[in-house]
Design a protein around this motif. Structure first.
Motif: not given
Ligand code: UDP
Ligand code: MG
Length: 313
Positions: A161-184
């Protein structure tokens, strides 16, 4: 200044693949597409072979390489998260190191990104050399999760996948520990486009995602993206209570009122026990609803995501 594109590559026991991967990446992408600056982040996910030596060798000859070296194996989802946390690019592309994700497709991702899409997802058409069990498993996983989860998850959508910077910044704010990157990432939304590709067979080594690991990942995603398993006990309880209640009523009427049929004591006892089990399950279901509430509070995902356009702010 030209824009910077990050490429995040999670690696786990890939000593043989790394030199080939790097050579190919350099040859067909980095040295060909000079309109961008590049950085390549390898996330060494606690490899037990010579992966880190190979990476260090490469980073000495090429300054565009950065290495994140985990102290142990944390899994690909966490490795990708680390890549996204540390990348500096205006966009970040995530690629597997085993050359299953065709690098030739990267220009197509970039074209779509330039066209204004913010999440470009690689969709796997065919997967050469993947076992029947895995294929059937993934088919049912997506069928089930899409019928019970609140977020739609595209089947065959990969981590390529390719993510734009604005998506990366939002992704980095997600706090959960148990994660599946794709689904998030799917949960985040944003303008998305798809690139179709045929997956190559793995170059060297074997897929380290064992069936058991995949099953655990699938199970975790059911739990974190859907409350259905929690409610299941309650539903079951309602069904059992209704059925055994009806049966009890039937026994009561035919035995004591009409007197047409007689039932042994153990049958009556069984029906009473069933009825009580049903009630217990309903109570469990109720408790589950409270847990569901706690679950959403604790997961602490933001309520909404705002698209911050580079122009509008
Ligand atoms: N990987 C990782 N940590 C792990 C397992 C895998 O970083 O615990 C990396 C691996 O080195 C590869 C990518 O994730 O670059 C995909 O792994 P694999 O090929 O084993 O899985 P599959 O192709 O079946 O998705
Ligand atoms: Mg692979």
């Amino acid at each position: 200044m030209s824009q910077l594109i990050s490429i995040a590559v999670p690696v786990y026991n890939e000593e043989k693949n790394i030199p080939v991967f790097w050579h190919k990446l350099n040859e067909i992408i980095l040295s060909k597409i000079t309109a961008y600056q590049w950085e390549v982040i390898f996330i060494n996910d606690g490899s037990r072979d010579k992966t880190i030596e190979e990476l260090e060798k490469l980073s000495k000859i090429d300054a565009r390489i950065r290495i994140i070296d985990f102290s142990r194996n944390f899994g690909k989802e966490v490795a990708l998260t680390a890549g996204l946390n540390h990348c500096r690019g205006d966009a970040c592309l995530m690629v597997d190191a085993d050359l299953q994700h065709p690098l030739e497709k990267i220009p197509e991702f970039l074209e779509k990104w330039e066209a204004g899409f913010e999440v470009i997802v690689g969709v796997r058409e065919k997967n050469k050399g993947e076992g029947l069990v895995k294929r059937i498993g993934s088919y049912f996983f997506y069928k089930i999760i899409n019928s019970i989860a609140e977020t739609k998850i595209t089947s065959k959508a990969t981590d390529f996948r390719l993510l734009d910077r604005i998506v990366i910044d939002e992704f980095n704010k997600l706090p959960e520990k148990n994660r599946m990157t794709r689904a998030l990432i799917d949960w985040l939304g944003f303008r998305r486009a798809y690139v179709h590709f045929n997956a190559n067979p793995r170059l060297h080594g074997k897929a380290s995602y064992s069936l058991w690991k995949l099953f655990r990942l699938a199970f975790n995603s059911f739990i974190s993206f859907s409350l259905f398993p929690l409610r299941l006990a309650g539903y079951l309880g309602i069904i059992i209570t209704l059925l055994s209640g009806a049966l009890g009523l039937f026994i009561l009427i035919t035995k004591y009122i009409l007197g047409t049929m007689s039932f042994s004591g153990s049958v009556i006892l069984a029906v009473i026990i069933l009825f009580l089990i049903g009630i217990v399950l309903i109570c469990l279901g109720l408790i589950a609803l409270y847990i569901a509430n706690i679950h959403t509070e604790v997961t602490n995902r933001p309520l909404y995501i705002i698209r911050k356009s580079k122009v509008r702010i």
